[in-house]
Enzyme design. Structure first.
Site, PDB file in Angstrom:
ATOM      1  N   ALA A  99      54.422  97.086  23.258  1.00 25.21           N
ATOM      2  CA  ALA A  99      54.648  97.417  21.847  1.00 25.21           C
ATOM      3  C   ALA A  99      53.351  97.929  21.229  1.00 25.21           C
ATOM      4  O   ALA A  99      52.267  97.622  21.702  1.00 25.21           O
ATOM      5  CB  ALA A  99      55.137  96.183  21.098  1.00 25.21           C
TER       6      ALA A  99
ATOM      7  N   ALA B  15      50.751  95.493  20.356  1.00 28.87           N
ATOM      8  CA  ALA B  15      50.023  94.927  21.503  1.00 28.87           C
ATOM      9  C   ALA B  15      48.689  95.636  21.733  1.00 28.87           C
ATOM     10  O   ALA B  15      47.783  95.075  22.349  1.00 28.87           O
ATOM     11  CB  ALA B  15      50.886  94.986  22.765  1.00 28.87           C
ATOM     12  N   ARG B  16      48.566  96.857  21.233  1.00 23.71           N
ATOM     13  CA  ARG B  16      47.269  97.544  21.354  1.00 23.71           C
ATOM     14  C   ARG B  16      46.195  96.779  20.587  1.00 23.71           C
ATOM     15  O   ARG B  16      45.096  96.538  21.079  1.00 23.71           O
ATOM     16  CB  ARG B  16      47.361  98.964  20.784  1.00 23.71           C
TER      17      ARG B  16
ATOM     18  N   ARG C 214      59.104  96.809  31.464  1.00 26.85           N
ATOM     19  CA  ARG C 214      60.236  97.155  32.330  1.00 26.85           C
ATOM     20  C   ARG C 214      59.890  98.396  33.139  1.00 26.85           C
ATOM     21  O   ARG C 214      60.487  98.658  34.177  1.00 26.85           O
ATOM     22  CB  ARG C 214      61.487  97.388  31.476  1.00 26.85           C
TER      23      ARG C 214
ATOM     24  N   TYR D 183      58.785  91.591  33.190  1.00 27.18           N
ATOM     25  CA  TYR D 183      58.189  90.477  32.459  1.00 27.18           C
ATOM     26  C   TYR D 183      58.115  89.239  33.358  1.00 27.18           C
ATOM     27  O   TYR D 183      57.154  88.463  33.302  1.00 27.18           O
ATOM     28  CB  TYR D 183      59.009  90.144  31.209  1.00 27.18           C
TER      29      TYR D 183
ATOM     30  N   HIS E 169      62.887  87.181  21.934  1.00 24.84           N
ATOM     31  CA  HIS E 169      61.915  86.082  21.882  1.00 24.84           C
ATOM     32  C   HIS E 169      62.465  84.797  22.506  1.00 24.84           C
ATOM     33  O   HIS E 169      61.767  84.113  23.247  1.00 24.84           O
ATOM     34  CB  HIS E 169      61.496  85.808  20.435  1.00 24.84           C
TER      35      HIS E 169
ATOM     36  N   LYS F  50      55.500  87.787  15.268  1.00 27.07           N
ATOM     37  CA  LYS F  50      56.420  87.472  14.183  1.00 27.07           C
ATOM     38  C   LYS F  50      57.315  88.669  13.930  1.00 27.07           C
ATOM     39  O   LYS F  50      56.892  89.780  14.231  1.00 27.07           O
ATOM     40  CB  LYS F  50      55.681  87.045  12.923  1.00 27.07           C
TER      41      LYS F  50
ATOM     42  N   ARG G  77      62.189  97.841  14.678  1.00 23.37           N
ATOM     43  CA  ARG G  77      62.258  96.947  13.519  1.00 23.37           C
ATOM     44  C   ARG G  77      63.471  97.149  12.618  1.00 23.37           C
ATOM     45  O   ARG G  77      63.690  96.379  11.690  1.00 23.37           O
ATOM     46  CB  ARG G  77      60.966  97.081  12.692  1.00 23.37           C
TER      47      ARG G  77
ATOM     48  N   ASP H 222      60.033  91.569   9.357  1.00 18.05           N
ATOM     49  CA  ASP H 222      58.754  92.206   9.681  1.00 18.05           C
ATOM     50  C   ASP H 222      57.739  92.069   8.545  1.00 18.05           C
ATOM     51  O   ASP H 222      56.653  91.535   8.735  1.00 18.05           O
ATOM     52  CB  ASP H 222      58.973  93.695   9.987  1.00 18.05           C
TER      53      ASP H 222
END
Lengths: 360, 360
Positions: free
Chosen positions: A14, A17-18, A38, A62, A83, A101, A174, A187
């Site tokens: 995502a 994640a960067r 994936r 994962y 999640h 979150k 989102r 979000d």
């Protein structure tokens, strides 16, 4: 004694994640040991683009990250609907869980995650970065805890809005009902709710009443909404507004009987190295106006707030692994309270904007 | 042609009358020709303390001011419950009416006042000073009217709170059920409501829903309250919070689809000579944060906003007296809309915080 660095596995590639990967590499007590997507190709590209250590294990699933013995903890930036599955599996594999979150689609799912973490003795923390900025502690210590000077809390208003650009409003994760059905509420609203609870020392409101004008996309996912929160004691009230349709705003304002404070970028500081806020106490009417003016306070930080977050997470895990401590429950409790209020907003909207009771 | 100065009569010696008297003496097209109080002694002292012109007629009654042929217009800072009687009488005596806010206890009373002003051909204006600050016009022209750059309005939040010191909460006129039964809602909430309507170009909300936690004094007068306003189109929503129990706060924040603005002292600028506000447009996410930061704008004013208010009032009256213009209806319409929303908040509170429709 030099502690070894906590080794993170990243689940998915995502965008967020960067930033958190960079934080894990910046924090002095953490590193990245694995990433899984994936698509192995995507994971490989992501690791390279974000300068992961050469030694990072790159996987096309994962599951492989969770099976990797070189992974102590996972950071989970997957869509919210995933999640429950992956956080629970991670806990069962004894991996500590840093969870993006909104943590879950509802408190029932969150409880299953928290139960898995607790029964497997792993640390849980949600990735609400601003909580770890030194500004946040400073406001808490200097203002929120100083009843003598600032009096009692009366009212909080919190906003998080930003514009979903391009095809965001149709196609972003989102706003996809199968991936993040809470939309802007989960979000953006998550931060507002957390900030309100934080300002109230996590005292839950008694009722939550949604405003009558939520906006939705074609799939029925919330693009903007708000609510009033009511404690039904001492006149305490809070409001929030969150949106994917309004220009960026990250305001937090708290009014107390003798003083108040304001932050204009409480979620992501405009300057990564310096956080600021305004505060004032004991304002008085003067002959023609009022004084004093609010003062600006600033606090510097060498590490960005997201690095301070993973550093704190790693500190807790090191305590557990060293046998010195049990998992810190505070973060689970705070997450659960935040989710409860989110759930109450959803219920209020679904039931025609009626007040919904919040029960822990 | 040099216009003669508009000659004001002041009804009563309220504290706020000090500031407005100064404004009348500062404004280049106005002066004070009379003051009346129920106590001649009090009126005499007030005129002296506030450096009224030597020629000012000082009376021991309000009636005498209305009978005075040297009075062109009255400024009415009396308790709200007396507005109906004295504003109507003033209009009937062909005196133009500058009326303190809240203008009336309810829209029925206000309509009687407006009807008296209209049928007697006199100008009506409420004394909402911030409306006349050049900052207010600047925000309207530069931001609120620039849909191209700032997009459409989505959300407004407005706060006015201050601490009622000493015995204020028990004995001040503003919390006396027989004098100002609207309490904090009428006194402080008036400004919030006006600001919200102003930001919406006076488009009335469809419904108003009060928050569940108003506070009252022993006499049942509101000390703090708030509400959400809902337009039920384009997701537009506004919230306000007003209080006599929280430290001074005068915030106004408006979110639009492409930009937003913030004022921290919209009611009374901290600096009488300079007004400031923050605005930003087209905020974007960057690699690690967001940009641009909001910019601060300032605008200087030689005259304080209350002097600009009386100057504008006098300008309108001079137009009428010169036979060039009829009374400007705009101010009556704006007052009435503000009062309608106040009335809706009262009705929502009385009926258990239900949504109340607003109909002009």
């Amino acid at each position: 004694m030099t502690e070894t660095r906590l080794r993170f596995g990243i689940l998915g590639c995502a965008n967020i994640a960067r930033k958190v990967s960079r934080a894990i590499l910046l924090s002095p007590n953490t590193t990245i040991s694995a990433i899984g997507s994936r698509s192995l190709e995507k994971a490989t590209a992501f690791a390279s683009e974000n300068r992961f250590p050469e030694s990072t294990n790159v996987y096309g699933s994962y599951d492989s990250v969770l099976e990797d013995p070189d992974v102590d903890a996972v950071y989970v930036p997957l869509p919210t609907s995933l999640h429950l599955r992956w956080a629970v599996l991670a806990a069962e594999k004894k991996k500590h869980v840093l969870l993006e979150k909104p943590v879950a689609l509802n408190v029932g799912e969150l409880d299953a995650i928290l139960e898995a973490c607790e029964s497997n003795g792993v640390q849980f923390m949600d990735a609400t970065m601003w909580m770890h900025h030194p500004r946040t502690q400073m406001i808490k210590q200097v203002i929120l805890s100083d009843e003598q000077r600032f009096g009692q809390l009366k009212s909080v208003h919190s906003t998080f809005s930003y514009v979903g650009e391009g095809d965001f409003l149709k196609n972003d994760i989102r706003v996809n009902p199968n991936l993040d059905s809470l939309g802007a509420l989960g979000d953006a609203g998550w931060y507002c709710m957390r900030a309100i609870l934080w300002a109230h020392d996590y005292d839950l409101p008694k009722t939550v009443t949604a405003f009558r004008d939520p906006e939705y996309n074609e799939s029925g996912v919330i693009l903007s909404c708000g609510a009033s929160l009511n404690w039904e004691k001492d006149g305490k009230v809070a409001t929030f507004y969150c949106s994917f349709l309004s220009n960026l705003c990250m305001d937090l304002i708290a009014l107390r009987t003798r003083g108040n404070f304001r932050v204009h970028d409480f979620i992501i500081p405009f300057n990564e190295k310096v956080g600021s806020f305004e505060a004032v106490a004991n304002s008085r009417w003067t002959e023609l106006g009022c004084a004093p003016e609010p003062s600006e306070y600033t606090i510097a930080t060498d590490l960005p707030q997201e690095a301070l977050m993973v550093q704190e997470f790693a500190r807790l895990v090191h305590g557990i692994r060293g046998g010195k401590a049990k998992p810190e429950k505070k973060w689970a409790v705070i997450s659960r309270k935040t989710q409860l209020v989110i759930d109450a907003v959803v219920a209020s909207i679904k039931n025609g904007f009626v007040p919904v009771e919040v029960v822990y």
